[in-house]
Write an enzyme that holds these catalytic residues in place. Structure first.
Site, PDB file in Angstrom:
ATOM      1  N   CYS A  38       9.641  -2.169 -10.034  1.00 25.16           N
ATOM      2  CA  CYS A  38      10.444  -2.306 -11.285  1.00 25.16           C
ATOM      3  C   CYS A  38       9.800  -2.746 -13.092  1.00 25.16           C
ATOM      4  O   CYS A  38      10.396  -2.058 -14.326  1.00 25.16           O
ATOM      5  CB  CYS A  38      10.910  -3.554 -11.305  1.00 25.16           C
ATOM      6  SG  CYS A  38      12.036  -3.505  -9.468  1.00 25.16           S
ATOM      7  N   ASN A  77      19.687  -3.967  -8.228  1.00 30.33           N
ATOM      8  CA  ASN A  77      18.838  -4.347  -9.190  1.00 30.33           C
ATOM      9  C   ASN A  77      18.134  -2.842  -8.178  1.00 30.33           C
ATOM     10  O   ASN A  77      18.059  -1.440  -7.317  1.00 30.33           O
ATOM     11  CB  ASN A  77      17.728  -4.607  -8.196  1.00 30.33           C
ATOM     12  CG  ASN A  77      16.183  -4.900  -8.502  1.00 30.33           C
ATOM     13  OD1 ASN A  77      15.910  -3.194  -8.949  1.00 30.33           O
ATOM     14  ND2 ASN A  77      14.860  -5.764  -7.807  1.00 30.33           N
ATOM     15  N   HIS A 113      15.023  -6.145 -17.091  1.00 28.10           N
ATOM     16  CA  HIS A 113      15.190  -5.874 -15.617  1.00 28.10           C
ATOM     17  C   HIS A 113      16.141  -6.099 -14.400  1.00 28.10           C
ATOM     18  O   HIS A 113      16.279  -7.500 -14.893  1.00 28.10           O
ATOM     19  CB  HIS A 113      14.038  -5.834 -15.106  1.00 28.10           C
ATOM     20  CG  HIS A 113      13.271  -5.407 -13.631  1.00 28.10           C
ATOM     21  ND1 HIS A 113      14.346  -4.124 -12.765  1.00 28.10           N
ATOM     22  CD2 HIS A 113      13.588  -6.399 -12.230  1.00 28.10           C
ATOM     23  CE1 HIS A 113      14.600  -4.410 -11.471  1.00 28.10           C
ATOM     24  NE2 HIS A 113      14.438  -4.999 -11.309  1.00 28.10           N
TER      25      HIS A 113
HETATM   26  N1  ACO Z   1      23.495 -13.898   2.438  1.00 30.78           N
HETATM   27  C1  ACO Z   1      23.550 -14.867   3.449  1.00 30.78           C
HETATM   28  N2  ACO Z   1      22.513 -15.996   3.649  1.00 30.78           N
HETATM   29  C2  ACO Z   1      21.210 -15.684   2.854  1.00 30.78           C
HETATM   30  C3  ACO Z   1      21.064 -13.435   2.412  1.00 30.78           C
HETATM   31  C4  ACO Z   1      22.002 -13.581   2.559  1.00 30.78           C
HETATM   32  N3  ACO Z   1      22.286 -12.052   1.843  1.00 30.78           N
HETATM   33  N4  ACO Z   1      20.237 -13.394   2.157  1.00 30.78           N
HETATM   34  C5  ACO Z   1      18.972 -15.228   2.550  1.00 30.78           C
HETATM   35  N5  ACO Z   1      19.978 -15.792   3.138  1.00 30.78           N
HETATM   36  C6  ACO Z   1      19.955 -17.149   3.743  1.00 30.78           C
HETATM   37  C7  ACO Z   1      18.370 -17.517   3.891  1.00 30.78           C
HETATM   38  O1  ACO Z   1      17.915 -16.500   5.492  1.00 30.78           O
HETATM   39  C8  ACO Z   1      18.286 -19.101   3.639  1.00 30.78           C
HETATM   40  O2  ACO Z   1      19.049 -18.983   4.801  1.00 30.78           O
HETATM   41  P1  ACO Z   1      18.198 -20.349   5.656  1.00 30.78           P
HETATM   42  O3  ACO Z   1      18.161 -21.753   4.499  1.00 30.78           O
HETATM   43  O4  ACO Z   1      18.590 -20.983   6.238  1.00 30.78           O
HETATM   44  O5  ACO Z   1      16.903 -19.843   6.032  1.00 30.78           O
HETATM   45  C9  ACO Z   1      19.424 -18.377   2.760  1.00 30.78           C
HETATM   46  O6  ACO Z   1      19.841 -17.917   2.865  1.00 30.78           O
HETATM   47  C10 ACO Z   1      18.925 -19.326   1.888  1.00 30.78           C
HETATM   48  O7  ACO Z   1      17.075 -17.990   0.730  1.00 30.78           O
HETATM   49  P2  ACO Z   1      16.771 -18.016  -0.195  1.00 30.78           P
HETATM   50  O8  ACO Z   1      15.941 -17.022  -0.194  1.00 30.78           O
HETATM   51  O9  ACO Z   1      16.440 -20.004  -0.327  1.00 30.78           O
HETATM   52  O10 ACO Z   1      17.215 -17.438  -1.763  1.00 30.78           O
HETATM   53  P3  ACO Z   1      17.174 -17.793  -2.773  1.00 30.78           P
HETATM   54  O11 ACO Z   1      18.150 -19.081  -3.804  1.00 30.78           O
HETATM   55  O12 ACO Z   1      15.945 -17.923  -2.910  1.00 30.78           O
HETATM   56  O13 ACO Z   1      17.976 -16.604  -3.088  1.00 30.78           O
HETATM   57  C11 ACO Z   1      16.439 -14.227  -3.318  1.00 30.78           C
HETATM   58  C12 ACO Z   1      17.566 -15.254  -2.530  1.00 30.78           C
HETATM   59  C13 ACO Z   1      18.288 -13.994  -4.001  1.00 30.78           C
HETATM   60  C14 ACO Z   1      16.040 -13.288  -2.505  1.00 30.78           C
HETATM   61  C15 ACO Z   1      16.014 -14.433  -4.189  1.00 30.78           C
HETATM   62  O14 ACO Z   1      14.629 -15.280  -4.198  1.00 30.78           O
HETATM   63  C16 ACO Z   1      15.337 -13.662  -5.013  1.00 30.78           C
HETATM   64  O15 ACO Z   1      16.266 -13.097  -6.102  1.00 30.78           O
HETATM   65  N6  ACO Z   1      14.194 -13.560  -5.751  1.00 30.78           N
HETATM   66  C17 ACO Z   1      14.080 -12.087  -6.178  1.00 30.78           C
HETATM   67  C18 ACO Z   1      13.602 -10.702  -5.478  1.00 30.78           C
HETATM   68  C19 ACO Z   1      13.465 -10.184  -6.952  1.00 30.78           C
HETATM   69  O16 ACO Z   1      13.721  -9.636  -7.698  1.00 30.78           O
HETATM   70  N7  ACO Z   1      13.089  -8.061  -5.894  1.00 30.78           N
HETATM   71  C20 ACO Z   1      12.918  -7.372  -6.655  1.00 30.78           C
HETATM   72  C21 ACO Z   1      12.112  -7.508  -7.822  1.00 30.78           C
HETATM   73  S1  ACO Z   1      11.282  -5.769  -8.348  1.00 30.78           S
HETATM   74  C22 ACO Z   1      10.718  -4.853  -7.735  1.00 30.78           C
HETATM   75  O17 ACO Z   1       9.089  -4.302  -7.827  1.00 30.78           O
HETATM   76  C23 ACO Z   1      11.641  -4.163  -6.436  1.00 30.78           C
END
Ligand code: ACO
Length: 330
Positions: A115, A285, A255
């Site tokens: 990204c 994203n 971003h």
């Molecule tokens: N819907 C419902 N529940 C979900 C979903 C979903 N879509 N996705 C995950 N969960 C659940 C998980 O399974 C977990 O359940 P559990 O506690 O029973 O195991 C719970 O929700 C909490 O999950 P977390 O991973 O702790 O949630 P978090 O608050 O960290 O949010 C997220 C997750 C949004 C993915 C976050 O970690 C994030 O934004 N990370 C960065 C991702 C990013 O920016 N990536 C792109 C990088 S740039 C590039 O180069 C492409």
């Protein structure tokens, strides 16, 4: 030798017609609108039509950027496409785009920095302009991440979208354009965000396809921790290198990955959210396309008149990060 300043001469963007809302996703995978909005700020994303590949999205954005700059394809001397979802591994998407826009006099190559790719590519173009090597460079961030998405994996499929943004880069008035660049990488975190198969480490095979290893794999919480730490830091570095303080920043264009990451970067920088451009709610994203799309929309909203000081800040797969301080020159 006289110092040359490089900046953006014209921009264009494109988002495919199809909109996929959180409510649509509720019917596809075990998720819900409230979770997605609360954890990411995303409400919808755009998805490319089956016949559209990354170069097709890039082409529309590029044509718009060329028109905006008043420049013909044949006057472009280099085409750089930042993407993690190229049409094919080779030829590069930049070569396909070079042909589509009739840039017969241009070199062309793809750039892979996740990204952060558009900001990396802008930094490369800056160097080529200020060194006197080229006069006009087309820099594009374009993605069809929907093609490498596992639509059964709720951890990733709710986050990403397709789109493209393009900029014509060239010489601008002294004191305008790109003022500073901060770039970095930490390859030790590469496994946190990757497409494990399809390369030389794990060539495509029935086994890799059955295991879903051609899809995006992500450790969301590791990427989140990294992003929160790095985005504010790299933006701050770009500001320092340009001798700018927070009060002098008119607009931060981060971003667009997650509203919580954007909020925390703004907080670290001490920039109020009314000076931070956000459209992650509409597009999710779009990886390398997110920053150029955001620049275009900020401009359409009248936030980028000549002389405005802007910080572009990105992070992404690699892991990578990159920021640019820019004095808008159009
Ligand atoms: N819907 C419902 N529940 C979900 C979903 C979903 N879509 N996705 C995950 N969960 C659940 C998980 O399974 C977990 O359940 P559990 O506690 O029973 O195991 C719970 O929700 C909490 O999950 P977390 O991973 O702790 O949630 P978090 O608050 O960290 O949010 C997220 C997750 C949004 C993915 C976050 O970690 C994030 O934004 N990370 C960065 C991702 C990013 O920016 N990536 C792109 C990088 S740039 C590039 O180069 C492409």
């Amino acid at each position: 030798m006289e110092k040359i300043f490089a900046g953006i001469l014209g921009m264009g963007h494109y988002l495919p017609d199809k909109v996929l809302t959180n409510y649509d996703l509720e019917k596809m995978v075990d998720t819900n609108n409230d979770w997605i909005v609360e954890r990411t700020g995303i409400k919808s994303r755009h998805i490319a039509a089956p016949e559209q590949a990354t170069s097709d999205l890039a082409f529309i954005a590029a044509e718009r950027a060329l028109k905006d700059a008043g420049i013909d394809g044949k006057d472009i001397e280099c085409v750089i496409v930042a993407t993690e979802s190229p049409d094919t591994k080779f030829p590069s998407t930049a070569c396909l785009l070079q042909d589509k826009i009739g840039a017969k006099n241009a070199a062309a190559f793809d750039l892979s920095a996740g990204c952060s790719g558009f900001v990396y590519a802008l930094a490369v173009a800056n160097t080529m302009i200020v060194s006197g090597l080229y006069k006009h460079i087309l820099v594009v961030g374009a993605e069809t991440l929907s093609r490498i998405m596992n639509w059964q994996d709720r951890n990733t499929c709710v986050l990403f979208g397709d789109g493209a943004g393009a900029a014509v880069v060239g010489q601008v008035e002294d004191g305008y354009g790109i003022l500073s660049i901060d770039m970095g990488a930490d390859g030790s975190g590469g496994q946190f965000l990757s497409q494990p198969a399809g390369g030389s480490r794990k060539p495509a095979s029935h086994e890799t396809v059955d295991a879903g290893e051609h899809f995006i794999h992500m450790d969301g919480s590791e990427v989140f921790k990294f992003a929160v730490k790095i985005m504010g830091r790299t933006a701050e570095n770009a500001m320092k290198k340009a001798g700018l303080n927070t009060e002098e920043i008119d607009l931060l264009i981060p971003h667009q990955a997650n509203i919580r990451i954007i909020n925390s970067a703004a907080k670290r920088l001490g920039i109020s959210m009314d000076k931070v451009f956000v459209n992650v709610d509409k597009y999710g994203n779009t990886s390398a396309a997110s920053i150029p799309i955001a620049i275009c929309e900020a401009r359409e909203q009248g936030l980028l008149e000549k002389g405005k000081t802007v910080i572009l800040a990105g992070f992404g797969a690699g892991l990578t990060w990159a920021s640019i301080a820019l004095k808008w020159s159009k």
